[in-house]
Design a protein around this motif. Structure first.
Motif, mmCIF file in Angstrom:
data_model
loop_
_atom_site.group_PDB
_atom_site.id
_atom_site.type_symbol
_atom_site.label_atom_id
_atom_site.label_comp_id
_atom_site.label_asym_id
_atom_site.label_seq_id
_atom_site.Cartn_x
_atom_site.Cartn_y
_atom_site.Cartn_z
ATOM 1 N N LEU A 58 0.678 -1.137 0.175
ATOM 2 C CA LEU A 58 0.148 0.166 0.087
ATOM 3 C C LEU A 58 0.950 1.412 -0.047
ATOM 4 C CD1 LEU A 58 -2.688 1.507 -0.007
ATOM 5 C CD2 LEU A 58 -2.649 1.052 2.809
ATOM 6 N N ALA A 59 1.942 1.406 0.962
ATOM 7 C CA ALA A 59 2.775 2.471 0.747
ATOM 8 C C ALA A 59 3.460 2.634 -0.469
ATOM 9 C CB ALA A 59 3.999 2.290 1.872
ATOM 10 N N GLU A 60 3.782 1.686 -1.078
ATOM 11 C CA GLU A 60 4.614 1.828 -2.537
ATOM 12 C C GLU A 60 3.527 2.173 -3.430
ATOM 13 O OE1 GLU A 60 7.658 1.276 -3.810
ATOM 14 O OE2 GLU A 60 8.542 0.426 -2.023
ATOM 15 N N ALA A 61 2.151 1.845 -3.186
ATOM 16 C CA ALA A 61 1.162 2.258 -4.149
ATOM 17 C C ALA A 61 0.993 3.664 -3.878
ATOM 18 C CB ALA A 61 -0.182 1.595 -4.106
ATOM 19 N N ALA A 62 0.855 4.272 -2.743
ATOM 20 C CA ALA A 62 0.647 5.773 -2.699
ATOM 21 C C ALA A 62 2.037 6.419 -3.128
ATOM 22 C CB ALA A 62 0.991 6.052 -1.019
ATOM 23 N N LEU A 63 3.175 5.959 -3.266
ATOM 24 C CA LEU A 63 4.374 6.318 -3.735
ATOM 25 C C LEU A 63 4.332 6.476 -5.252
ATOM 26 C CD1 LEU A 63 7.394 4.720 -1.599
ATOM 27 C CD2 LEU A 63 6.601 7.012 -1.645
ATOM 28 N N MET A 64 3.703 5.393 -5.654
ATOM 29 C CA MET A 64 3.420 5.404 -7.158
ATOM 30 C C MET A 64 2.596 6.353 -7.656
ATOM 31 S SD MET A 64 2.174 1.829 -8.545
ATOM 32 C CE MET A 64 1.277 1.528 -10.186
ATOM 33 N N ALA A 65 1.350 6.664 -6.831
ATOM 34 C CA ALA A 65 0.326 7.679 -7.061
ATOM 35 C C ALA A 65 1.133 9.157 -7.283
ATOM 36 C CB ALA A 65 -0.473 7.596 -5.996
ATOM 37 N N VAL A 66 1.781 9.292 -6.179
ATOM 38 C CA VAL A 66 2.275 10.612 -6.047
ATOM 39 C C VAL A 66 3.441 10.820 -7.085
ATOM 40 C CG1 VAL A 66 4.205 11.891 -4.873
ATOM 41 C CG2 VAL A 66 2.175 10.783 -3.626
ATOM 42 N N ARG A 67 4.137 9.751 -7.738
ATOM 43 C CA ARG A 67 5.013 9.798 -8.862
ATOM 44 C C ARG A 67 4.340 10.123 -10.004
ATOM 45 N NH1 ARG A 67 7.573 5.518 -6.716
ATOM 46 N NH2 ARG A 67 6.532 3.852 -8.180
ATOM 47 N N HIS A 84 1.232 11.734 -10.389
ATOM 48 C CA HIS A 84 0.354 12.713 -10.287
ATOM 49 C C HIS A 84 1.201 14.054 -10.677
ATOM 50 C CE1 HIS A 84 -2.631 15.570 -8.589
ATOM 51 N NE2 HIS A 84 -3.501 14.650 -9.036
ATOM 52 N N LYS A 85 0.377 14.871 -11.243
ATOM 53 C CA LYS A 85 1.194 16.071 -11.597
ATOM 54 C C LYS A 85 1.471 16.913 -10.414
ATOM 55 C CE LYS A 85 0.682 15.591 -16.116
ATOM 56 N NZ LYS A 85 0.361 14.298 -16.060
ATOM 57 N N SER A 86 0.896 17.240 -9.467
ATOM 58 C CA SER A 86 0.742 18.356 -8.499
ATOM 59 C C SER A 86 0.650 18.010 -6.961
ATOM 60 C CB SER A 86 -0.139 19.462 -9.066
ATOM 61 O OG SER A 86 -1.378 18.931 -9.234
ATOM 62 N N SER A 87 -0.055 16.952 -6.822
ATOM 63 C CA SER A 87 -0.282 16.750 -5.544
ATOM 64 C C SER A 87 0.579 15.558 -4.791
ATOM 65 C CB SER A 87 -1.803 16.331 -5.188
ATOM 66 O OG SER A 87 -1.803 15.930 -3.920
ATOM 67 N N ARG A 88 0.909 15.964 -3.496
ATOM 68 C CA ARG A 88 1.738 15.062 -2.850
ATOM 69 C C ARG A 88 0.930 14.509 -1.486
ATOM 70 N NH1 ARG A 88 6.831 14.379 -4.698
ATOM 71 N NH2 ARG A 88 7.845 13.436 -2.748
ATOM 72 N N ARG A 89 -0.313 14.512 -1.655
ATOM 73 C CA ARG A 89 -1.159 13.967 -0.532
ATOM 74 C C ARG A 89 -2.106 12.991 -0.671
ATOM 75 N NH1 ARG A 89 -5.199 18.569 0.624
ATOM 76 N NH2 ARG A 89 -4.966 18.157 2.855
ATOM 77 N N ILE A 90 -2.140 12.000 0.109
ATOM 78 C CA ILE A 90 -2.760 10.615 -0.057
ATOM 79 C C ILE A 90 -4.088 10.576 0.866
ATOM 80 C CG2 ILE A 90 -2.700 8.288 0.042
ATOM 81 C CD1 ILE A 90 -1.031 9.117 -2.163
ATOM 82 N N LEU A 91 -5.135 10.320 0.576
ATOM 83 C CA LEU A 91 -6.232 10.434 1.441
ATOM 84 C C LEU A 91 -6.759 9.058 1.867
ATOM 85 C CD1 LEU A 91 -8.587 12.424 2.535
ATOM 86 C CD2 LEU A 91 -9.835 11.788 0.448
ATOM 87 N N ILE A 92 -6.602 8.587 2.899
ATOM 88 C CA ILE A 92 -6.825 7.142 3.446
ATOM 89 C C ILE A 92 -7.896 7.394 4.583
ATOM 90 C CG2 ILE A 92 -5.503 5.260 4.691
ATOM 91 C CD1 ILE A 92 -3.032 5.986 3.645
ATOM 92 N N PRO A 93 -9.015 6.602 4.252
ATOM 93 C CA PRO A 93 -10.117 6.363 5.347
ATOM 94 C C PRO A 93 -9.491 5.449 6.486
ATOM 95 C CG PRO A 93 -10.645 5.186 3.243
ATOM 96 C CD PRO A 93 -9.388 5.732 3.115
ATOM 97 N N SER A 94 -10.026 5.885 7.750
ATOM 98 C CA SER A 94 -9.593 5.270 9.032
ATOM 99 C C SER A 94 -10.110 3.987 9.116
ATOM 100 C CB SER A 94 -9.994 6.212 10.062
ATOM 101 O OG SER A 94 -11.418 6.830 10.136
ATOM 102 N N THR A 95 -10.875 3.510 8.083
ATOM 103 C CA THR A 95 -11.280 2.177 7.980
ATOM 104 C C THR A 95 -10.358 1.307 7.408
ATOM 105 O OG1 THR A 95 -12.308 2.299 5.873
ATOM 106 C CG2 THR A 95 -13.864 2.745 7.955
ATOM 107 N N THR A 111 12.129 3.605 -9.488
ATOM 108 C CA THR A 111 11.039 3.814 -8.907
ATOM 109 C C THR A 111 10.817 3.418 -7.422
ATOM 110 O OG1 THR A 111 10.340 1.732 -9.751
ATOM 111 C CG2 THR A 111 9.740 3.124 -11.230
ATOM 112 N N SER A 112 11.712 2.570 -7.214
ATOM 113 C CA SER A 112 11.805 1.928 -5.780
ATOM 114 C C SER A 112 12.985 1.693 -5.537
ATOM 115 C CB SER A 112 10.747 0.870 -5.536
ATOM 116 O OG SER A 112 10.897 0.327 -4.319
ATOM 117 N N ASN A 113 13.396 1.069 -4.007
ATOM 118 C CA ASN A 113 14.767 0.481 -3.702
ATOM 119 C C ASN A 113 14.472 -1.062 -3.909
ATOM 120 O OD1 ASN A 113 13.461 0.297 -1.476
ATOM 121 N ND2 ASN A 113 15.155 0.582 -0.155
#
Lengths: 502, 452, 502, 452
Positions: free
Chosen positions: B137-146, B148-159, B326-328
């Motif tokens: 999941l963390a890698e998916a978040a990094l992938m999304a940020v990579r 995405h053009k402009s945002s470095r924010r990830i929205l995660i439900p507390s569920t 893309t990752s280590n």
């Protein structure tokens, strides 16, 4: 043939599924799957036969010599596997109370203590799931350390040019800039380059020692002093720990943090590319930042320490507690070795490497660092051979496969042209090394007399030379059913044969 | 000398060839002041018989329990063939398949795995696995940020699993990525689409969507996915692979389908084993494939035109791209995926559907039985997969202790993670539980609560 | 390369031996060994590598189709293996009290009960360790029965000419004379021959049904009547029980005693030639003569019955209680099948055999009994092919190996010239049968167009056609060290390397 | 339909090809009156998950004990590699190697086994194994009678395992062979050569010589062998294979060596497993090879001149010779021999010697400790290998029951087999026992005897 090509709609393994239940109730229809996933529909026997036969297409330590530099492919004792897979260990849920895992936790605690001694570190955390994650954790702790001191100007990590690719990649993942420094002709880090690189912006230095060039960095103590004086910390990449096990402790060399690839030095299986496991050791100043959980022993009970006890922890990096089963295998291995056995690992790894190096030189191969002792590995360069015959390191590697040997590591480290990084490991016998030298000698002769034979290798493997370029250009990453099956033959939900199902 | 084959004669011959007079000479480049004064805290070696007895005794100490704990790791039946084949030396002791011609067994198996996972998640492509579900999941978040053009924010439900949220934070923290949490509906136990309206103007690289969520409740995945796409954010599904046998796969969520699907692969034939090794899976749409971390296998042909398999898209990876990778990551969890692939070949689509269906039915049946115990209540109203939150009349710890003494592990205590839920516990009953087991749990729980 | 050729004097696995003890005391020197036995001296890894690689030279059910008539090579479920090898089962000593084996004995008792039902017999004893021992026990019981009645004139056992070789060999081991009777053109026992053979000297008839010709003896009820009227008993050779499992019970056909090859019908592993296991079932009149031990269930406890409870028993035929671990595997298998599953075994064994028979006929092969249904197996005769091309059944068998299929049984039964006895078993899929037919068709064409290719087969196996005649003439049954090692290199007692042994 | 791969479509296609309208038609040659009315006592099928749980529960019922029982089956450490390799599909699920070219793995391994066993026993040749030790002895007796000109009598000391004697009787009985038993010396526990003098004029086909004997005592094998040869009888050694690492092998007994050596192979890597499967071994002098029953592997060459292995001397066997075969045997215990061969490769000569030496030393140490318990005495004065007979102050059954309650299996009760020895018990302590185990046994025995 792919498993999907053995598949037939409606074929089922009744022994491997619960009896039929009534239709799923209580789930809104719009959340329900409409078409079934394309899992294979094969009999148990056909699955067993398919995967047994597939396995036979692999080289492995259990079948071949694997002189793969930097990977430390040594014998994986079978007892480590069977004891880590005792039914009670396998059945234990990671969230079960600590009181139901005292046997397991005792092994973990003792492993921590043993690794502390081996590395000369003050604390060890077992949870990192691979070398690269160990690095990430190590560099994150260095960052947390500087930040805890308000020392926020440190933005650079220094990495030698011979380092594993994971080192710079990890530094970047931790928000650092990477500064590469050169290697001198003898294979050591260029001290002038290091002195020039350090400064108040230096967060730390990542070093592999013995290096990926197969030599011990003689100036490591001075390097440590230079970096520490500049306020940076030292990271030890434990990829080559096998070479000095019991002989030198990274802590004594001045390192502040280390990861240990258990799948290298402590002989947990490589498993075709994982799972790894890479405990991290830290010097006293990094203890407050250790990732959680860590095992403690108090009042004759073992328990996990978490964020509560280590409030400055960099946190959790895995859902549970790392690759527990791999840690159990390593624990069994270290108990089998004992203190004396660890010394012998380094001794015989060095003996095998130096012997093989000398014998290959005698056989006509050129060494990259002929004036140096090999650590547990060494580098042969085929630059001249390539110029003379057109035969490359890759060609020689592939030709070795024909002769029943796995290839050495090729084209790494990048700074040595046409290089073969060769590591025999301590568990191979002299006869095997001699047979490898003989094979290398044959190939050398083939390269001179029939270079095309070598260039077109391999010839005896299940497939011949594969087209990597085509693979990357015409991406085919998943089998498409449509290519070999018609739509009407696709598997459908509930496609159960009507004859006497159980 | 365990595992050292050298005879005294070998040693002498080899030293002579090297021109060294002793093995110690081979370490002569190491400054003597650095040399260790020995390993004082490492015990003497044991032989295999001795360590076997020690480990057997320790394993027996740990006992065997009837367990109703889920929370990210699930007890499922594992066919005997799975590990008998996966631990064959050719799989167990082989290396990462860099030398493709000598690794077709592993490579073809991984290609088959990728095919199955792409289909199971409804995605175009899958990688060859990640460390575990949380780090995937963390890698998916990094992938999304990579991507995405402009945002470095990830929205995660507390569920989302609380530990997964911690792991994401720990991994993305140093890259200046912000993690924003979404509250859940106290009544249904799921993320309310309405709650997203508060983020009208903010930009996000991705919205994470768990299915089922940590409470076992099913989220309104279609609406959530469409909301993310409407905001130009990626939709990242975190899914249970067993559940995908009966639930809509992420690739079909909403109008366009989620963009990335990740999750914990453990339910697919991997033993609980105190938490690992497991494996994470990650699949995505074709457009994102070059942003995907981890090993990827491709099919190609050899010089005779025969089909074969190789590691591909290596230009993304650290051993080629170093600081620009893309990752280590450089290992997948190969052996675990070997087991999972054999597991899925043995269960097949209908087998997996039945496992999912039976787990679902067992959990509903258990809930119904437990609610007959005084003071025990189901907490959430949303539809469930195979876990549920119940509330107890007193501290969860006490109930758990009482049941443990009766051979039962009751569930996961939620008091620490979600104090607002009171004495809440997360329970799970997979296909491994018989109706006798459910009755046994109910009876013992009644005993413990009524005679504390 | 033999394991001995990897061996080096003084090489040792310290993990696999206890620490050194003081010299052996208390044994007179003249009873002590002077030179050590020639066990291999190899490292653990080299042993693992050697035997892993050796294994890959085998065909097996887990890797190939094995249409071996009369052997019933079907899938051996992996669960049977792992459950029979649970640590507690493996650790239990055969002489441990019955109270420590109630779990094990419960399985044995239930297996007895299930086998009684399947065979239609009054009693079952689980201890015979192989089919041939089952036969020995069965015929010994027949003998004990006649003797107990003072009926000592019965000296002959009647055996059809198509019977397994074990039948006549067993009769002789029990002191009987063997009378062979002929088979008619349809593959049934010649009833006139039987009538002529029976008499007051007849102790019994041994019959396999379905017979080794792959057909059901239609007259079995009449045969039973003839033999019984003459005062003889009927022995059922259970080799082909798979064909009628759940469909017909030997007890209902009139048999008095039966052995069941668990490694055939109940899918315990063949293991490269054993261990087998062959429980024996008996009709009521033979109950007093059953071999011991037998499991009883009384007062909610399981226990062994021995000579005390069965005083007329023919005795014990194994040191303990037979091949317990094989019996556990069979128990797991029968529980997985259940009653319905057993029916399906026979149904799908018959379906596969009849389909394969028809398809091979369509492909141009001649059937030995073209008018008959196949049971679970059938016979192809290559008599005409041999006359036309010189290609023999043996040649076709070897050529199949090249194509990745194990060969059918060849030259058995002896009465059909150039025969292939083919049994696909129920666990093979239609695709595998089709692939086998395609391979057979190819071989047929090769035989007609390039007969030498077939005659010189196999070409793709680890070795080519082996010289059996040389093997028998120049007997080489054990490796002689002297051939490849000099005397000074021979292993010596106490040859421990002097470097840091543990 | 467990293990049946047929889909409904397959079934219809196949029936159509056959020209049958249903599967039932395929049984139309079976007279309908013979058809079964069903299996009423066979329970319904279980799936693998269900049977696994049942078997786990039953295995746990059986418990784990600290065992000092020997008596023909011995607890030794088995290296993990042994069964991980032996249960590989290629060994586990292969058939008898009739098709030599497709069975070189099994055949070469059996040839290696034969080589090791010939060396271990000091004989010229070994077969590829028999069912077990007891039946191997019976086959040796038959072999002796076949090769002897005039006698059909076998002389067996009563120090031979009582069950082995029973098995020999049961197997040879119907061939008119007489078994004559020899008494033992009450003081030393061994067969007295003097006792043989009584048979001055009688003729025997063979004398059986156990080493060690059932009491654990070492026989005077040289004198016994020479006596047999002096009488023109064969000498048949019944030996423990572990003991052969330190004891004179049968091939070197007396002037000419024993003629046949047999024994139980279980100590060589085979689990106790409630008594089987084990394997018997048989080795003999070259002159007797054509009288030897069972499979024999020979080395030969293929048509390219390459070494290879085949079943040889098949002309002795039932499938060729039928009623004139040397035995009706057609299976060996192939898989057990696979394990045993790997076991011996892993232990090596020095490892096996240490296992034997440690077992011997442990048994002597245990004896010494136990004799400190009041009323406990060593019964025989002869030298021992790794078993011993002790006498107890009261009924053995009571002592065994008491120790069992303390987790210890005390030994084998001899009261039934040798009533003349009084309250006697046979004990054994192999290398698996630590000195703590010996102390524990001693302490518990003292408790049981002193506080019955």
């Amino acid at each position: 043939m792919l498993i999907f090509e053995h598949s037939r709609p409606g074929r089922r393994n009744y022994s491997q599924s619960p009896g039929a239940t009534a239709d799923v109730t209580g789930i809104p229809p719009d959340l329900m799957r409409k078409t079934p996933p394309m899992l294979p529909e094969v009999s148990e026997m056909d699955a067993v036969r398919h995967y047994t036969r597939l396995s036979q297409k692999n080289f492995s330590i259990d079948t071949q010599f694997y002189p793969l530099g930097s990977c430390t492919m040594k014998y994986n004792p079978r007892a480590c596997n069977s004891l880590a897979m005792l039914p009670q260990f396998l059945a234990r849920h990671p969230r079960a109370p600590e009181s139901t895992g005292q046997g397991f936790l005792a092994c973990m605690y003792e492993l921590q203590e043993i690794l502390k001694d081996v590395t000369g570190m003050a604390g060890v955390c077992l949870t990192p799931m691979a070398g690269a994650q160990g690095e990430l954790i190590g560099i994150a702790m260095i960052r947390a350390y500087h930040e805890s001191r308000g020392d926020s100007a440190r933005t650079e990590i220094i990495v030698p040019d011979a380092a594993h690719g994971t080192n710079p990649a990890t530094a970047v993942m931790c928000g650092y800039k990477v500064v590469e420094i050169a290697t001198d002709k003898e294979g050591d880090v260029d001290m002038d380059a290091l002195k020039a690189a350090v400064g108040p912006q230096t967060a730390g230095l990542m070093l592999t020692n013995p290096s990926t060039l197969g030599v011990f960095e003689k100036n490591v103590a001075e390097m440590s002093k230079i970096v520490h004086q500049a306020g940076g910390l030292l990271y030890y990449d434990g990829a080559n720990l096998n070479a000095i096990l019991g002989k030198v402790k990274p802590g004594d060399m001045g390192f502040d943090v280390i990861h240990i690839n258990l799948h290298k030095t402590f002989s947990t299986p490589h498993g075709g590319g994982g799972p790894g496991s890479a405990p991290v050791g830290v010097a006293p100043r990094l203890l407050p930042f250790m990732p959680v959980p860590v095992v403690a022993y108090e009042d004759e009970k073992y328990r996990w320490l978490t964020e509560k006890e280590i409030p400055q922890s960099i946190g959790r990096l895995s859902a549970h507690m790392g690759n527990a089963g791999v840690l159990l295998r390593a624990y069994v291995y270290v108990r089998l070795l004992g203190a004396e056995g660890m010394h012998r690992v380094a001794e015989f790894a060095a003996l095998n490497a130096n012997y093989l190096m000398v014998e290959l030189r005698k056989a006509g191969f050129e060494l990259a660092y002929p004036t140096r002792r090999a650590s547990h590995e060494f580098i042969v360069t085929l630059k001249d051979l390539k110029e003379k015959t057109g035969v490359t390191a890759m060609n020689v590697a592939k030709r070795l496969l024909d002769k029943g040997f796995h290839a050495p590591t090729t084209y790494f480290p990048l700074l040595v042209p046409e290089c073969l990084l060769i590591e025999p490991a301590e568990t191979e016998s002299k006869e095997t090394l001699d047979a490898f030298v003989a094979a290398m000698k044959e190939i050398l002769e083939e390269a001179l007399t029939q270079p095309d034979l070598v260039k077109s290798a391999p010839h005896n493997t299940p497939v011949r030379r594969l087209d990597d370029v085509k693979a990357a250009r015409e991406l085919d990453l998943a089998w498409k059913q449509s290519l070999t099956r018609t739509a009407t033959e696709s598997p459908t939900l509930n496609a159960i044969p009507t004859v006497t199902p159980s | 000398m365990p595992f050292i084959p050298h005879t005294e004669e070998d040693i002498q011959t080899m030293l002579a060839s090297i021109g060294a007079s002793s093995i110690d000479d081979l370490f002569d480049e190491i400054p003597s002041e650095l040399k260790s004064d020995g390993l004082k805290r490492v015990p003497a070696g044991l032989n295999e018989m001795e360590i076997s007895r020690l480990m057997l005794e320790r394993a027996e100490t740990d006992g065997r329990y009837l367990s109703f704990i889920g929370a990210g790791a699930y007890e499922h039946h594992i066919p005997a063939a799975v590990w008998q084949i996966a631990t064959r030396g050719e799989f167990y002791s082989s290396y990462t398949p860099y030398q493709a011609e000598a690794s077709q067994g592993t490579l073809q198996l991984l290609y088959e795995y990728q095919t199955i996972m792409a289909s199971l998640t409804g995605m175009d492509v899958s990688n060859a696995s990640m460390y575990d579900g949380a780090s995937a999941l963390a890698e998916a978040a990094l992938m999304a940020v990579r991507s995405h053009k402009s945002s470095r924010r990830i929205l995660i439900p507390s569920t989302v699993h609380p530990v997964y949220r911690s792991v994401v934070r720990a991994i993305v923290r140093n890259q200046g990525i912000e993690v924003v949490e979404l509250p859940y509906c106290k009544q249904s136990g799921r993320t309310l689409v309405e709650a997203l309206h508060g983020f009208g103007k903010e930009e996000f690289a991705a919205l994470v969507i768990p299915q089922p969520n940590f409470f076992g409740v099913l989220e309104e995945v279609d609406a959530l996915t469409d909301w993310a796409h409407g905001k130009n954010a990626l939709a990242i599904g975190v899914v249970n692979p067993t559940a995908l046998a009966i639930l809509t796969p992420p690739g079909e969520w909403g109008e366009k389908g989620a963009d990335v699907a990740v999750g914990e692969g453990q339910p697919l034939g991997i033993p609980l084993s105190s938490g690992g090794p497991y494996f994470g899976f990650m699949a995505c749409k074709q457009a994102l494939v070059r942003q995907m971390p981890g090993r990827i296998i491709g099919r190609t042909t050899d010089q005779d035109g025969k089909d074969g398999f190789v590691l591909t898209l290596q230009a993304r990876e650290q051993h080629i791209r170093r600081s620009k990778a893309t990752s280590n990551i450089c290992t997948n969890q190969g052996l675990m995926v070997t087991a999972a692939t054999i597991y899925m070949a043995l269960t097949g689509p209908e087998g997996l559907r039945r496992i999912a269906g039976r787990s679902h039915a067992n959990t509903l049946a258990l809930l119904e039985k437990l609610e007959t115990v005084k003071g025990v209540k189901k907490v959430f109203s949303g539809p469930l997969f195979h876990e549920a939150v119940i509330s107890l009349p007193g501290p969860v710890e006490d109930v758990m202790r009482g049941l443990k003494a009766r051979g039962i592990l009751a569930g996961l205590n939620l008091e620490e993670y979600y104090p607002e839920l009171g004495h809440a516990m997360l329970i799970c009953a997979t296909e491994t539980k018989t109706s006798g087991d459910l009755d046994n749990y109910t009876k013992q729980l009644r005993d413990v609560i009524e005679n504390p």
